[in-house]
Design an enzyme around this catalytic site. Structure first.
Site, PDB file in Angstrom:
ATOM      1  N   LEU A  30      20.775  50.059  43.029  1.00 59.83           N
ATOM      2  CA  LEU A  30      21.296  51.389  42.689  1.00 59.83           C
ATOM      3  C   LEU A  30      22.443  51.832  43.592  1.00 59.83           C
ATOM      4  CD1 LEU A  30      18.009  53.160  41.718  1.00 59.83           C
ATOM      5  CD2 LEU A  30      19.823  52.331  40.239  1.00 59.83           C
ATOM      6  N   ASP A  31      22.174  52.808  44.489  1.00 60.82           N
ATOM      7  CA  ASP A  31      23.260  53.346  45.315  1.00 60.82           C
ATOM      8  C   ASP A  31      23.718  52.362  46.376  1.00 60.82           C
ATOM      9  OD1 ASP A  31      22.896  55.593  43.855  1.00 60.82           O
ATOM     10  OD2 ASP A  31      21.932  56.747  45.431  1.00 60.82           O
ATOM     11  N   GLU A  32      23.188  51.170  46.337  1.00 61.69           N
ATOM     12  CA  GLU A  32      23.513  50.215  47.385  1.00 61.69           C
ATOM     13  C   GLU A  32      24.424  49.101  46.880  1.00 61.69           C
ATOM     14  OE1 GLU A  32      20.385  49.573  50.114  1.00 61.69           O
ATOM     15  OE2 GLU A  32      20.268  51.766  50.110  1.00 61.69           O
TER      16      GLU A  32
END
Lengths: 283, 283, 283, 283
Positions: free
Chosen positions: A226-228
């Site tokens: 995801l946000d990574e």
């Protein structure tokens, strides 16, 4: 495939490094009477991987060129040659208008570098806006169904258009790895913080609570973390103690839309390599 | 005027300075049971002029409040008290879409802080875009007529809407002092350079020829010195030797639209004082 | 205390909010014939706390003024009036020269806004530099002793100079709460990342591993949560995939030193209020 | 010249463009067993000039390599191959300390990328600072003598050190073409404005009078058109109406020193080509 009559191509190579690659590649291009318009390379100094993006002009059969380059490169080298052409996008949205609006305006005046094929929303708020631009809008509500069912419907709507990239323009649903892996390395997201600060929900609330003096936006490729995922580009705007979380969000919107549009341009122009959860960008 | 039932007001004062003004003003507001939400002052250290902007909440007759403040201030003091309300705009355009598009999207989602009443263009290129948002577009061609005749027609189109401000969103015609003085201190322009660099035509061509490493945008109030009016806000973006003049223009568009929208918000929220060909801005 | 003959004072007030405070304060200042040079207030819209910083010119007994203001304010209001004067600093360092060097140069040319009384280092690397500027350097090695013993020696060295503020100019030791509480709200640190990203050790290594496109610096007040203290100011610089962690560190140094110097100026000019683990800054 | 035992070289080429240059160059380097560390090219799309900078590792006789490359390039091609080595600088100053101080600190800690050989000032104000760093300072007053006599004395002082570059670190004298042509394309200046805005004297006074919202700094190569030489890099910082001209100057100093140091690094690392009164910069 017969000789392509296209005039401009992008050649992309990634391989482990060894001496002489640039020399070999440019010699092959020269012999095929292809003129190099723009050329960029990068060698990772630690892992000794080699990346190259070259724009050439001329006439060539991309498949034959790829083959010739590949046979002169280390095994497992990745080689791609494509004529430059507008990529197709499907945009996913929820309720916020600024990123979508910005993409639509650019698109309407040939300033996006890509073709918007459709917009899919899990709310209906932005349908009118999309319709104003004579583009298809699919409303795929998540209400009353499971995440899996919803993603199945999203897939169906998106895949009608066989997009090259899926752009999350403030799409506020968490995506499952299953969904993401359906478009591997082909989903671009705008996260409304300066990642890795404020991962997760409500980054402006988090930023306000922390009392930061800059708020940021990060465009990245979505992977199952995801946000990574690998970061494409980032921007910031200054804020003060007078900003409420809502004010920070408003300030952030101006940078979010610019950063997302920039990231879209970079990926659709084949300027981005993904590598070791990072990006190599040949601007 | 009877007691106004509005709840929020902006009080603006400009006067030559003397001791005790803040004390007097805040006492008057306190006695009238008005709560100060936000307050800012500035005293010019050389010319000893005093500027104050105060947002208050409560119930008051603006005219009476103005009168009371004025009689406690030096002669010639300017005092204004207005209930906060959306200002009306007429936007002037030529062919470029990015600034207009940005204003339209913000407007469509109540994120502009003002009401767009109409758009007037000396070309027809942007008519479709405006119509998409169900707003009036007036096409006032300058072809085959004198500048005076054209401006007369422009006036007629604009004045149909009695706007509070006229916004030049990449309106590429030079305006006469006569035209400008019809909307004194009420015309906001976006100039596509970091003023005072590259005054005049084709700033991106000039910037490219000069080999700058940053390109900028300047929003300013238009006075009869054209590009020399008071600056409201400015922004820059980095460029390199690889940028053609067209690339610089494209990079500049992203900052132009953000800077213009920011300037519009500042003026319609009564945050800008004009003074000595400069602005004082209470953000 | 007898009548002070200083000419300029900073008055700082923090209290829970109620109507009429600005009016009361400015009236008191007016009656005492103090001229307001600069004035700023802030009210937290959620917690209803009121903050005010006023620079005045004139003659006054600070203690009497504080008393008069306090008796007109809600109970527990904090009021301080100080003549403006250069604050004294002790700077803590380890091995890196850029922040210390920048502070020393500013100091040598009266451009720091404060007086450097001494530098204390846990390594000897920067002793020569400090001596070049004829300032005392104390070498307090941490080798072979416990953290408690080391901090005791640090205290002893610092307290020789009774500094108003302790500045951590790339001091690379973790401080215990005991140490920190000895200088409550009076330690300024520069952290080499855009907090809250990359808390802890080796932020540039972390930033490189994450593949960020901007690196930052954060100046903050140190409390016992270390990197989590109130942020004073932040800055960023762009980086690319070509930057090694060392390159990022080099790019970061240019912003670290500027950000630290800015933060020092803000605190020594009494422009910073600490509140709810955030700062309110009246620039 | 015998075989050089250096390990790293910079090869720089400029020539009118034709097909196959990159291929030829990289082949020559490959055959000589030189490993390309970093490579960059640029072709001017209008004037069809070709620029290339390549860092290689290995063993080579630079003169022989230059010869081989030159004979495979169009006539008039410029080819240079140099082992990487620290360049020598002489710095010219007047009274302001921030740029000089910044260069001295970097130099003292091997962070400048060049060697400062001496500082020459037309005032004595900075002599103490230079002496603190055990470097020679030459005081060459301009008082009571003609500009020509003064420049002659400056030349004498500078030429004692045969510098590769002369750096004007806020040297506030106008230079004659005669002086400049003595160090052709080898003088780097920091101008305290965002050129081409505010050419000439007192740019911060001009900026204040104009009411700009950003102030800038420009590092450039000095040619006989003074402030009109090729720009290397530029930066800006935001200012407000509250800034006096002195405040703008102070804000500007923080960006001036960083921009000058960056420009010095770019030139001493042979990353700058001058072309058509612009720079091509291979970062």
């Amino acid at each position: 495939m017969s000789i392509d009559t296209h005039k401009r191509y992008v050649v992309r190579i990634r391989t482990r490094d060894r001496k002489g690659i640039i020399s070999m590649v440019t010699q092959v291009l020269y012999k095929r009477d292809l003129n190099i318009i723009k050329n960029a390379e990068y060698v990772d100094p630690e892992l000794h991987h080699f990346f190259m993006r070259t724009e050439v002009e001329g006439k060539v059969d991309p498949g034959l060129l790829e083959g010739e380059l590949r046979q002169n490169l280390p095994a497992q080298a990745e080689v791609a040659c494509h004529p430059t052409a507008l990529k197709g996008l499907v945009i996913l949205v929820t309720k916020e208008s600024h990123c979508l609006g910005d993409l639509l305006i650019r698109h309407a005046f040939n300033d996006l570098g890509a073709t918007i094929k459709a917009v899919v929303g899990n709310h209906q708020d932005l349908e009118t806006l999309v319709k104003r631009f004579d583009l298809p809008f699919h409303y795929v509500s998540h209400e009353g169904i499971s995440r899996e069912e919803h993603e199945k419907l999203m897939h169906a709507a998106i895949d009608l258009y066989t997009p090259d990239y899926v752009v999350l323009a403030k799409y506020m649903r968490i995506l499952t790895p299953h969904f993401i892996n359906h478009y591997p390395q082909r989903i671009v997201n705008i996260h409304h913080s300066f990642l890795p600060a404020f991962i997760g929900a409500n980054p402006y609330m988090q930023a306000h609570a922390r009392g930061v003096k800059l708020v940021g936006a990060t465009a990245h490729i979505v992977n199952d973390a995801l946000d990574e995922g690998p970061i494409i580009t980032q921007g910031v705007v200054p804020v003060t103690h007078e900003y409420t979380a809502q004010d920070m969000a408003r300030a952030g919107r101006d940078i979010e839309k610019v950063i997302l549009a920039k990231a879209v341009r970079l990926v659709v122009e084949d300027r981005v390599f993904l590598y070791d959860n990072k990006t190599i960008i040949f601007e």
